[in-house]
Design an enzyme around this catalytic site. Structure first.
Site, PDB file in Angstrom:
ATOM      1  N   ARG A   1      58.266  78.912  21.068  1.00  0.00           N
ATOM      2  CA  ARG A   1      57.845  79.935  22.029  1.00  0.00           C
ATOM      3  C   ARG A   1      59.030  80.731  22.569  1.00  0.00           C
ATOM      4  O   ARG A   1      58.915  81.936  22.837  1.00  0.00           O
ATOM      5  CB  ARG A   1      57.081  79.264  23.165  1.00  0.00           C
ATOM      6  CG  ARG A   1      56.439  80.249  24.118  1.00  0.00           C
ATOM      7  CD  ARG A   1      55.447  79.546  25.022  1.00  0.00           C
ATOM      8  NE  ARG A   1      54.773  80.485  25.913  1.00  0.00           N
ATOM      9  CZ  ARG A   1      54.788  80.377  27.243  1.00  0.00           C
ATOM     10  NH1 ARG A   1      55.433  79.369  27.825  1.00  0.00           N
ATOM     11  NH2 ARG A   1      54.157  81.258  27.978  1.00  0.00           N
TER      12      ARG A   1
ATOM     13  N   HIS B   1      59.254  84.824  22.919  1.00  0.00           N
ATOM     14  CA  HIS B   1      59.480  85.521  24.198  1.00  0.00           C
ATOM     15  C   HIS B   1      60.820  86.251  24.223  1.00  0.00           C
ATOM     16  O   HIS B   1      61.008  87.169  25.016  1.00  0.00           O
ATOM     17  CB  HIS B   1      59.364  84.534  25.369  1.00  0.00           C
ATOM     18  CG  HIS B   1      57.946  84.199  25.718  1.00  0.00           C
ATOM     19  ND1 HIS B   1      57.546  83.838  26.981  1.00  0.00           N
ATOM     20  CD2 HIS B   1      56.821  84.192  24.962  1.00  0.00           C
ATOM     21  CE1 HIS B   1      56.236  83.612  26.993  1.00  0.00           C
ATOM     22  NE2 HIS B   1      55.777  83.810  25.770  1.00  0.00           N
TER      23      HIS B   1
ATOM     24  N   ASN C   1      57.093  83.853  31.927  1.00  0.00           N
ATOM     25  CA  ASN C   1      58.132  82.827  31.739  1.00  0.00           C
ATOM     26  C   ASN C   1      58.259  81.830  32.889  1.00  0.00           C
ATOM     27  O   ASN C   1      58.599  80.661  32.670  1.00  0.00           O
ATOM     28  CB  ASN C   1      59.497  83.504  31.538  1.00  0.00           C
ATOM     29  CG  ASN C   1      59.555  84.320  30.261  1.00  0.00           C
ATOM     30  OD1 ASN C   1      58.855  84.018  29.289  1.00  0.00           O
ATOM     31  ND2 ASN C   1      60.383  85.360  30.253  1.00  0.00           N
TER      32      ASN C   1
ATOM     33  N   PRO D   1      52.359  89.468  25.810  1.00  0.00           N
ATOM     34  CA  PRO D   1      50.920  89.525  26.082  1.00  0.00           C
ATOM     35  C   PRO D   1      50.466  88.420  27.041  1.00  0.00           C
ATOM     36  O   PRO D   1      50.954  87.304  26.981  1.00  0.00           O
ATOM     37  CB  PRO D   1      50.273  89.352  24.702  1.00  0.00           C
ATOM     38  CG  PRO D   1      51.339  88.828  23.809  1.00  0.00           C
ATOM     39  CD  PRO D   1      52.656  89.230  24.381  1.00  0.00           C
TER      40      PRO D   1
ATOM     41  N   HIS E   1      49.854  78.400  18.230  1.00  0.00           N
ATOM     42  CA  HIS E   1      49.164  77.564  19.223  1.00  0.00           C
ATOM     43  C   HIS E   1      48.531  76.330  18.588  1.00  0.00           C
ATOM     44  O   HIS E   1      47.795  75.605  19.243  1.00  0.00           O
ATOM     45  CB  HIS E   1      48.130  78.390  19.991  1.00  0.00           C
ATOM     46  CG  HIS E   1      48.754  79.386  20.929  1.00  0.00           C
ATOM     47  ND1 HIS E   1      48.025  80.293  21.668  1.00  0.00           N
ATOM     48  CD2 HIS E   1      50.062  79.610  21.257  1.00  0.00           C
ATOM     49  CE1 HIS E   1      48.847  81.035  22.399  1.00  0.00           C
ATOM     50  NE2 HIS E   1      50.093  80.645  22.157  1.00  0.00           N
ATOM     51  N   THR E   2      48.830  76.077  17.332  1.00  0.00           N
ATOM     52  CA  THR E   2      48.493  74.791  16.715  1.00  0.00           C
ATOM     53  C   THR E   2      49.387  73.688  17.269  1.00  0.00           C
ATOM     54  O   THR E   2      49.151  72.506  17.028  1.00  0.00           O
ATOM     55  CB  THR E   2      48.621  74.856  15.172  1.00  0.00           C
ATOM     56  OG1 THR E   2      48.271  73.573  14.646  1.00  0.00           O
ATOM     57  CG2 THR E   2      50.040  75.187  14.712  1.00  0.00           C
TER      58      THR E   2
ATOM     59  N   ASP F   1      45.517  72.949  20.897  1.00  0.00           N
ATOM     60  CA  ASP F   1      44.469  72.635  19.913  1.00  0.00           C
ATOM     61  C   ASP F   1      44.301  71.118  19.864  1.00  0.00           C
ATOM     62  O   ASP F   1      44.975  70.395  20.601  1.00  0.00           O
ATOM     63  CB  ASP F   1      44.743  73.267  18.529  1.00  0.00           C
ATOM     64  CG  ASP F   1      45.662  72.435  17.634  1.00  0.00           C
ATOM     65  OD1 ASP F   1      46.275  71.454  18.115  1.00  0.00           O
ATOM     66  OD2 ASP F   1      45.771  72.766  16.440  1.00  0.00           O
TER      67      ASP F   1
HETATM   68  C1  HEM Z   1      48.909  86.519  21.028  1.00  0.00           C
HETATM   69  C2  HEM Z   1      49.312  86.496  22.259  1.00  0.00           C
HETATM   70  C3  HEM Z   1      49.781  85.252  22.958  1.00  0.00           C
HETATM   71  C4  HEM Z   1      49.424  84.875  24.212  1.00  0.00           C
HETATM   72  C5  HEM Z   1      48.491  85.624  25.164  1.00  0.00           C
HETATM   73  C6  HEM Z   1      50.066  83.617  24.477  1.00  0.00           C
HETATM   74  C7  HEM Z   1      49.959  82.924  25.664  1.00  0.00           C
HETATM   75  C8  HEM Z   1      50.418  81.639  25.876  1.00  0.00           C
HETATM   76  C9  HEM Z   1      50.212  80.879  27.078  1.00  0.00           C
HETATM   77  C10 HEM Z   1      49.497  81.374  28.322  1.00  0.00           C
HETATM   78  C11 HEM Z   1      50.764  79.660  26.891  1.00  0.00           C
HETATM   79  C12 HEM Z   1      50.799  78.513  27.899  1.00  0.00           C
HETATM   80  C13 HEM Z   1      51.923  78.800  28.898  1.00  0.00           C
HETATM   81  C14 HEM Z   1      51.904  77.885  30.104  1.00  0.00           C
HETATM   82  O1  HEM Z   1      51.141  76.929  30.140  1.00  0.00           O
HETATM   83  O2  HEM Z   1      52.676  78.139  31.024  1.00  0.00           O
HETATM   84  C15 HEM Z   1      51.332  79.645  25.560  1.00  0.00           C
HETATM   85  C16 HEM Z   1      51.972  78.580  24.990  1.00  0.00           C
HETATM   86  C17 HEM Z   1      52.571  78.613  23.751  1.00  0.00           C
HETATM   87  N1  HEM Z   1      52.721  79.733  22.948  1.00  0.00           N
HETATM   88 FE1  HEM Z   1      51.720  81.455  23.139  1.00  0.00          FE
HETATM   89  N2  HEM Z   1      50.798  83.248  23.389  1.00  0.00           N
HETATM   90  C18 HEM Z   1      50.668  84.219  22.440  1.00  0.00           C
HETATM   91  C19 HEM Z   1      51.309  84.256  21.215  1.00  0.00           C
HETATM   92  C20 HEM Z   1      52.226  83.330  20.783  1.00  0.00           C
HETATM   93  C21 HEM Z   1      53.090  83.486  19.649  1.00  0.00           C
HETATM   94  C22 HEM Z   1      53.153  84.736  18.771  1.00  0.00           C
HETATM   95  C23 HEM Z   1      53.821  82.339  19.542  1.00  0.00           C
HETATM   96  C24 HEM Z   1      54.895  81.990  18.557  1.00  0.00           C
HETATM   97  C25 HEM Z   1      55.027  82.533  17.369  1.00  0.00           C
HETATM   98  C26 HEM Z   1      53.389  81.469  20.609  1.00  0.00           C
HETATM   99  C27 HEM Z   1      53.830  80.188  20.810  1.00  0.00           C
HETATM  100  C28 HEM Z   1      53.398  79.366  21.835  1.00  0.00           C
HETATM  101  C29 HEM Z   1      53.680  77.939  21.872  1.00  0.00           C
HETATM  102  C30 HEM Z   1      54.324  77.140  20.782  1.00  0.00           C
HETATM  103  C31 HEM Z   1      53.172  77.469  23.097  1.00  0.00           C
HETATM  104  C32 HEM Z   1      53.259  76.043  23.667  1.00  0.00           C
HETATM  105  C33 HEM Z   1      54.603  75.903  24.378  1.00  0.00           C
HETATM  106  C34 HEM Z   1      54.883  74.540  24.984  1.00  0.00           C
HETATM  107  O3  HEM Z   1      54.115  73.603  24.836  1.00  0.00           O
HETATM  108  O4  HEM Z   1      55.954  74.448  25.648  1.00  0.00           O
HETATM  109  N3  HEM Z   1      52.448  82.108  21.358  1.00  0.00           N
HETATM  110  N4  HEM Z   1      51.119  80.880  24.966  1.00  0.00           N
END
Ligand code: HEM
Ligand SMILES: *[C@@H]1O[C@H](CO)[C@@H](O)[C@H](O)[C@H]1NC(C)=O
Length: 324
Positions: free
Chosen positions: A66, A70, A98, A168, A198-199, A243
């Site tokens: 992530r 970002h 963030n 986003p 998000h897998t 997931d």
């Molecule tokens: C399409 C739009 C996307 C939105 C709206 C989005 C939103 C979010 C949100 C809200 C979270 C949880 C944050 C929290 O709990 O504070 C999250 C987690 C995460 N996102 Fe996304 N995301 C998006 C795309 C992506 C992309 C493109 C990637 C990487 C290529 C990504 C990787 C991740 C990962 C791996 C997590 C888990 C992080 C952790 O467990 O520390 N996301 N995302």
């Protein structure tokens, strides 16, 4: 390995004309073998520390992946996200997407110290560390390994405002999500396949509360279970997996979307059951793990190519948390 042909990697080139006399081509180009001469141990060292960190805590792989996302969505993959706030500098760490959310900075510090040591100096950029750590995280959790491109340099600035505007939000509708990707030169396929990130990983209650209480395109049993863990008020930081198999990089995320079990509102926007192109992509990746793996690597490289600083632009930061 022979030097790659100039046109074999995606690049952004333009011509800089200086005072009508000098014409300089300027290519923001990245290479797979950028560190092969300057520090052959750089990439193996990053991989080793990423694997150790994931062994300590599997979620760290998700957190590192992530960070690269970002970083790249805010004025290119330039390490800007890593800069700490100081009394006279505001970075990106406190921007809405963030704050209390991105993590893994200690592992980045650990990697930076290790590469500075094996490279006998300050050779590897913080922006490249994020790109390589993202790739190695995906592979360590059972996903594809792709040839990562390197040669980025680090920004001397950051933008909290751009972090707020460009990354986003999980409350967006499909069109809003697509617009944020298109603003980066990415398309619908990139949106769907990269959301497949998000897998792995977890999300805080505050990011999916409205979905589980208000959305109608959600499996009712799934919503019911989540409401017990994420109350209407309080428990903002309670964590839930994105997931059903949140420490393995598989196609379960897409399977969950088909069952209306996307955790975030934004996740379920990719599959609405209305026969849209995006629906088709979700079905396709659920049915074809190999295609998901291949396309994920391709889109990660595309994202990794967003406006890198190269040549004499930017710097190689000594400490990822502050400019030199
Ligand atoms: C399409 C739009 C996307 C939105 C709206 C989005 C939103 C979010 C949100 C809200 C979270 C949880 C944050 C929290 O709990 O504070 C999250 C987690 C995460 N996102 Fe996304 N995301 C998006 C795309 C992506 C992309 C493109 C990637 C990487 C290529 C990504 C990787 C991740 C990962 C791996 C997590 C888990 C992080 C952790 O467990 O520390 N996301 N995302
Ligand atoms: C759900 O929708 C209502 C009405 O629009 C709103 O007041 C509320 O804040 C939303 N979220 C939750 C968690 O109920």
């Amino acid at each position: 390995m022979a030097a790659p042909a100039a046109n074999s990697y995606s690049q952004i080139c333009f011509i800089v004309v200086l005072a009508t006399t000098v014409v300089l081509p300027s290519c923001a180009q990245l290479y797979p073998d950028f560190y092969d001469k300057a520090c052959p141990q750089a990439l193996p060292t990053i991989k080793k520390i990423v694997e150790q960190a994931i062994e300590r805590e599997p979620r760290m792989g998700a957190s590192l992946l992530r960070l690269h996302f970002h970083d790249c969505f805010v004025n290119g993959c330039d390490g800007s996200l890593l800069l700490d706030d100081t009394p006279d500098f505001t970075g990106e760490k406190t921007a809405n997407p963030n704050r209390n959310s991105v993590r893994g900075f200690e592992v980045v510090d650990e990697i930076k110290a290790a590469v500075n040591s094996v490279c006998y100096g300050n050779v590897v950029s913080c922006a490249d560390i994020l790109a390589v750590a993202a790739r190695d995280s995906v592979a360590a959790l059972g996903g594809p390994s792709y040839q990562v491109l390197v040669g980025r340099r680090d920004a001397k600035t950051a933008s909290k405002n751009d972090a707020n505007n460009n990354i986003p939000a999980p409350t967006l509708e499909f069109q809003g999500l697509l617009s944020k990707f298109q603003a980066q030169g990415l398309g619908q396929e990139d949106l769907v396949v990269l959301s497949g990130a998000h897998t792995i990983g977890l999300a805080r209650c505050a990011t999916f509360r409205d979905r589980i209480y208000n959305d109608t395109n959600i499996d009712s049993g799934f919503a019911g279970e989540l409401r017990m863990k994420c109350p209407r008020s309080g428990g903002d930081n309670n964590l839930q997996p994105l997931d059903d198999t949140s420490t393995s990089f598989d196609t379960e995320y897409f399977d969950d979307l088909l069952e209306q079990k996307g955790l975030l509102h934004s996740d379920q926007q990719l599959f609405k059951g209305d026969g849209s192109t995006s629906d088709g992509l979700v079905r396709y990746y659920n049915d074809n793990p190999t295609a998901f793996w291949e396309d994920f690597g391709v889109s990660m490289i595309k994202m990794g190519n967003l406006k890198p600083l190269t040549g004499t632009n930017g710097e190689i930061r000594m400490n990822c948390r502050k400019v030199n």
